[in-house]
Scaffold this motif. Structure first.
Motif, mmCIF file in Angstrom:
data_model
loop_
_atom_site.group_PDB
_atom_site.id
_atom_site.type_symbol
_atom_site.label_atom_id
_atom_site.label_comp_id
_atom_site.label_asym_id
_atom_site.label_seq_id
_atom_site.Cartn_x
_atom_site.Cartn_y
_atom_site.Cartn_z
ATOM 1 N N LEU A 43 0.828 -1.202 0.000
ATOM 2 C CA LEU A 43 0.000 0.000 0.000
ATOM 3 C C LEU A 43 0.865 1.255 0.000
ATOM 4 O O LEU A 43 2.075 1.209 0.204
ATOM 5 C CB LEU A 43 -0.916 0.001 1.221
ATOM 6 C CG LEU A 43 -1.895 -1.166 1.333
ATOM 7 C CD1 LEU A 43 -2.797 -0.968 2.554
ATOM 8 C CD2 LEU A 43 -2.727 -1.332 0.070
ATOM 9 N N GLY A 44 0.197 2.385 -0.232
ATOM 10 C CA GLY A 44 0.887 3.664 -0.271
ATOM 11 C C GLY A 44 1.696 3.951 0.981
ATOM 12 O O GLY A 44 1.235 3.725 2.098
ATOM 13 N N THR A 72 9.934 5.814 0.439
ATOM 14 C CA THR A 72 9.569 4.899 -0.642
ATOM 15 C C THR A 72 9.459 5.693 -1.930
ATOM 16 O O THR A 72 9.241 6.908 -1.922
ATOM 17 C CB THR A 72 8.241 4.172 -0.372
ATOM 18 O OG1 THR A 72 7.181 5.140 -0.259
ATOM 19 C CG2 THR A 72 8.317 3.349 0.899
ATOM 20 N N GLY A 73 9.581 4.977 -3.054
ATOM 21 C CA GLY A 73 9.622 5.646 -4.341
ATOM 22 C C GLY A 73 11.018 6.169 -4.606
ATOM 23 O O GLY A 73 11.842 6.309 -3.686
ATOM 24 N N ILE A 94 3.582 3.146 -7.902
ATOM 25 C CA ILE A 94 4.054 1.822 -7.491
ATOM 26 C C ILE A 94 3.202 1.158 -6.409
ATOM 27 O O ILE A 94 3.481 0.017 -6.029
ATOM 28 C CB ILE A 94 5.518 1.898 -7.016
ATOM 29 C CG1 ILE A 94 5.657 2.738 -5.744
ATOM 30 C CG2 ILE A 94 6.419 2.446 -8.104
ATOM 31 C CD1 ILE A 94 7.063 2.745 -5.148
ATOM 32 N N ASP A 95 2.165 1.821 -5.905
ATOM 33 C CA ASP A 95 1.406 1.260 -4.787
ATOM 34 C C ASP A 95 0.248 0.399 -5.260
ATOM 35 O O ASP A 95 -0.183 0.455 -6.415
ATOM 36 C CB ASP A 95 0.895 2.369 -3.860
ATOM 37 C CG ASP A 95 0.021 3.395 -4.586
ATOM 38 O OD1 ASP A 95 0.286 3.685 -5.762
ATOM 39 O OD2 ASP A 95 -0.929 3.913 -3.962
ATOM 40 N N ALA A 155 2.256 5.939 -3.317
ATOM 41 C CA ALA A 155 1.017 6.449 -2.715
ATOM 42 C C ALA A 155 0.097 7.204 -3.669
ATOM 43 O O ALA A 155 -0.536 8.179 -3.271
ATOM 44 C CB ALA A 155 1.370 7.342 -1.518
ATOM 45 N N GLU A 156 -0.043 6.737 -4.884
ATOM 46 C CA GLU A 156 -0.985 7.397 -5.794
ATOM 47 C C GLU A 156 -2.424 7.208 -5.331
ATOM 48 O O GLU A 156 -3.273 8.071 -5.553
ATOM 49 C CB GLU A 156 -0.814 6.856 -7.211
ATOM 50 C CG GLU A 156 -1.599 7.621 -8.282
ATOM 51 C CD GLU A 156 -3.047 7.151 -8.419
ATOM 52 O OE1 GLU A 156 -3.913 7.985 -8.778
ATOM 53 O OE2 GLU A 156 -3.322 5.965 -8.173
ATOM 54 N N GLU A 157 -2.698 6.089 -4.672
ATOM 55 C CA GLU A 157 -4.061 5.767 -4.257
ATOM 56 C C GLU A 157 -4.459 6.446 -2.947
ATOM 57 O O GLU A 157 -5.576 6.260 -2.467
ATOM 58 C CB GLU A 157 -4.220 4.245 -4.100
ATOM 59 C CG GLU A 157 -3.983 3.446 -5.374
ATOM 60 C CD GLU A 157 -5.113 3.580 -6.386
ATOM 61 O OE1 GLU A 157 -6.123 4.242 -6.065
ATOM 62 O OE2 GLU A 157 -4.966 3.039 -7.496
#
Length: 414
Positions: A43-44, A72-73, A94-95, A155-157
């Motif tokens: 998850l994000g 992250t990222g 990437i999430d 964490a796009e979501e």
């Protein structure tokens, strides 16, 4: 039945004068990489394993990725130039999503309970990774005409999206334009969908609490009838807004949760509603918070309920720059012919890629992931979502073509 990974794709072969086609060994590696991510969704803000896997592969290729300050990222620049020039940035998210993987027929099903790559971010990641590896090889051969930045965003979501944190970490420093893709299960693998202007909608989150004096259901006139108040807010607020906002703005208020009470004969003292506010139009998005607050307060007051509203700004619409959209059209046509590009409609879905486009011009394409000939209706954010993995090679070559064409337009800059 498992989705095919070697589907015969429509469109013409790549033009021989445009390098950057994907070799077979790398094609197989990227499919395996995508499947590994699919089996281990995160998850994000929790994408530590994913980040480490991307970083290790880029470093193996001799590149120098930098993990974002959020932990992250990461960012990775391809190409070394003596002078400072605007870079083309290519972004992947990437999430994963907090839903169970419903696929039982594939070997790469998620191994994490209630977690799944049901939006195709594993594909986005494999595509941008592959593009970076191909571009790095072209750079070693002296064939890369401009520097390119790879951005693997977390964490796009998670509203308002990890894009804002990536920007704060310097993701746009030195960037002149930005491109991305999003999986589309309605478009055949081997094709992309493009649209100049708004291609997604704005998306915000809405949380409402209603409070009042409860009591016996035999005497609702002596109480604040919160169940009725909550029901009227749920029904009347969207209707009221439809008459106060321009219908062309495409505003949509939709509820995902409503809770009130514990017993059939007790009027509760507390109720909650949660939902989303979506707008097709950027100007309407700027007006939305004030309009939504006023509508909720009006309905709640009518029913003698005290309202408390939490309006969480999410993302504005992704508005594709016409010139960058045309660059993407030309890049795909160069790889697979003009008939491999189709027009796409604006979606009510939200995407935090929009935050980058508040700062630099850019465009997002819809990457076809449907096996040609498949007539099943598939959608994103479902536990059974999967892709035709032939789309990975298409995405890699599409991005490399865009980078090469954009660099050629800029002229010699070394």
């Amino acid at each position: 039945m498992s989705r095919a990974s070697q589907t015969a794709l429509p469109g013409k072969p790549a033009q021989p004068e445009l390098p950057g086609t994907l070799p077979d060994h790398l094609r197989a590696e990227l499919i395996a990489f995508r499947r590994d991510l699919h089996m281990h969704p995160e998850l994000g803000h929790q994408e530590f394993r994913t980040t480490a896997a991307i970083k290790a592969r880029l470093e193996k290729a001799g590149l120098r990725p930098r993990v974002l300050s959020s932990g992250t990222g990461l960012i990775c620049d391809v190409g070394t130039w003596d002078t400072v020039v605007p870079m083309l940035a290519i972004r992947a998210d990437i999430d994963a999503l907090p839903i169970p993987d419903a696929k039982t027929h594939v070997s790469y099903r998620s191994t994490v309970p209630d977690r799944a790559h049901a939006c195709g971010h594993d594909v986005h990641t494999a595509v941008v990774l592959g593009a970076g590896l191909v571009l790095a090889e072209l750079d070693r051969q002296g064939l890369l005409p401009q520097p390119v930045r790879l951005l693997f965003q977390p964490a796009e979501e998670v509203l308002p999206g990890g894009a804002t944190e990536a920007i704060d970490s310097g993701a746009l420093d030195g960037v002149g334009k930005m491109i991305a893709v999003h999986c589309d299960p309605r478009v055949d693998a081997g094709r992309i969908g493009l649209r100049a202007g708004a291609i997604t909608s704005a998306c915000d989150r809405l949380e409402i609490t209603l409070d009042g004096a409860g009591g016996h259901t035999a005497r609702p006139h002596l109480t604040t009838d919160l169940v009725t108040a909550a029901a009227r807010v749920a029904l009347d607020v969207p209707a009221l807004l439809s008459r106060r906002m321009d219908a062309r703005s495409g505003m949509s208020v939709t509820w995902g949760r409503i809770e009130a009470g514990h017993a059939c004969n007790v009027i509760p003292m507390h109720a909650e509603l949660s939902g989303t506010v979506r707008c097709l139009d950027l100007a309407a998005w700027h007006e939305a918070p004030d309009m939504v607050h006023a509508a909720i307060d009006e309905i709640a007051t009518m029913h003698r309920a005290k309202s408390e509203i939490t309006y969480v700004r999410g993302v504005p619409p992704v508005v594709n720059d016409p010139a960058v959209t045309e660059l993407l059209r030309e890049a795909m046509a160069a790889r697979r012919g003009a008939d491999s590009v189709e027009d796409t409609e604006q979606s009510l879905g939200g995407e935090d890629f929009s935050w980058y486009l508040e700062h630099v011009p850019g465009a997002m394409a819809r990457l076809g992931v449907r096996t040609p000939g498949d007539t099943a209706k598939r959608d994103l954010h479902r536990g059974d979502f999967d892709v035709d993995e032939a789309a990975i090679a298409v995405g890699v070559e599409f991005f490399t073509a865009a980078a090469l064409l954009d660099g050629r337009r800029a002229g010699p800059i070394r």
